[in-house]
Write an enzyme that holds these catalytic residues in place. Structure first.
Site, short mmCIF file in Angstrom:
data_model
loop_
_atom_site.label_atom_id
_atom_site.label_comp_id
_atom_site.label_asym_id
_atom_site.label_seq_id
_atom_site.Cartn_x
_atom_site.Cartn_y
_atom_site.Cartn_z
N HIS A 140 -1.54 8.52 1.71
CA HIS A 140 -1.47 8.40 3.17
C HIS A 140 -1.20 6.95 3.55
O HIS A 140 -1.38 6.04 2.73
CB HIS A 140 -2.76 8.90 3.83
CG HIS A 140 -3.98 8.10 3.49
ND1 HIS A 140 -4.22 6.85 4.00
CD2 HIS A 140 -5.02 8.36 2.66
CE1 HIS A 140 -5.36 6.38 3.53
NE2 HIS A 140 -5.87 7.27 2.70
N SER A 150 -6.11 7.47 -1.83
CA SER A 150 -5.81 6.24 -1.09
C SER A 150 -5.48 5.09 -2.03
O SER A 150 -4.51 5.18 -2.80
CB SER A 150 -7.01 5.91 -0.18
OG SER A 150 -6.70 4.88 0.71
#
Length: 276
Positions: free
Chosen positions: A169, A146
């Site tokens: 993501h 992330s």
């Protein structure tokens, strides 16, 4: 009587010599104890720094470097539960400023094993690292997921171990959200900030990064892509596969080059001054 005086004189001299020898030994012992105490204090200081802040400044190698660890979740504007392992950005930011200002620290090694966390806090740390004049090298161990992706690429050069993974993501948000167009616009702008930073500080294109980010079918309850060490290098996110030895040696080389460049600049300034 004269014999007694001579004997007393010899006795006094012997006592004086014994006293001086004992005093000399005592002074040497105190100096050794002080040296040992100083070494213990320095060692305890390093251990205290590791325990409290997850960082340490090493001085016994070829160059003096600072090692900073970013682990667990990056904690931002909200305090996470006590059972969570966190890296607090209010601790890291002033530490980075101090490292940049301390001329005795020649390089910064960043060790990453993070699941992500607060986007703005992570980006703030990443921007600070990317803007440092001090040579920086990052090493991804375990995971750089992330917001850990921008943190990993923010250094001048990045490494990843073969067993580590990185998850790319889209931005996610917890808590109350309004289902209005402005919310989607806010998400798009935040995602664009992350994409631009990663693209500017790595060798991946914006199109490919967005493609990895929006991949479906790989994550069970989310969209995105999980990259292992080899794939992260192949995609251009990370510069090289390697461990702690490679990271430290690379940092040493960067420090040596930086010193040569500074010396060349100073020589050039002196030559220009002589000509004027």
């Amino acid at each position: 009587m004269k014999k007694n005086k001579d004997e007393n004189y010899i006795y006094d001299k012997e006592n004086e010599i014994k006293y001086k020898i004992a005093e000399y030994k005592n002074n040497n012992t105190n100096e050794e104890d002080a040296d040992d105490e100083s070494e213990d204090t320095e060692q305890n200081g390093n251990l205290d720094e590791i325990y409290k802040q997850g960082s340490v400044t090493t001085e016994d190698g070829k160059h003096k470097i600072h090692c900073l660890t970013i682990v667990g979740q990056v904690e931002g504007h909200y305090i996470l539960p006590s059972q969570n392992k966190t890296t607090k950005y209010e601790h890291v930011i002033p530490m980075l400023v101090a490292i940049e200002q301390d001329t005795s620290i020649e390089g910064l090694l960043i060790i990453l094993n993070t699941v992500g966390g607060d986007v703005e806090a992570g980006l703030a740390i990443s921007e600070l690292i990317a803007g440092m004049k001090t040579p920086t090298v990052s090493l991804v161990l375990g995971g750089g997921h992330s917001i850990g992706v921008p943190l990993a690429v923010s250094a001048d050069y990045s490494f990843i171990v073969p067993s580590a993974t990185m998850t790319v993501h889209p931005v996610r948000m917890n808590g109350l959200m309004l289902g209005v167009p402005q919310t989607l616009s806010y998400f798009d702008k935040m995602q664009e900030r992350i994409t631009n930073f990663v693209v500017d500080n790595s060798n991946i294109s914006a199109e490919r990064f967005k493609e990895l980010m929006m991949t479906s079918g790989e994550l069970v309850m989310d969209i995105g892509t999980v990259l292992d060490g080899e794939l992260a290098v192949k995609e251009g996110l990370i510069d090289e596969i390697g461990g702690i030895h490679e990271a430290v040696e690379k940092l040493y080389g960067m420090i040596d080059r930086s010193k040569k460049e500074e010396k060349s600049d100073k020589d050039a300034q002196i030559n220009r001054g002589d000509k004027e």
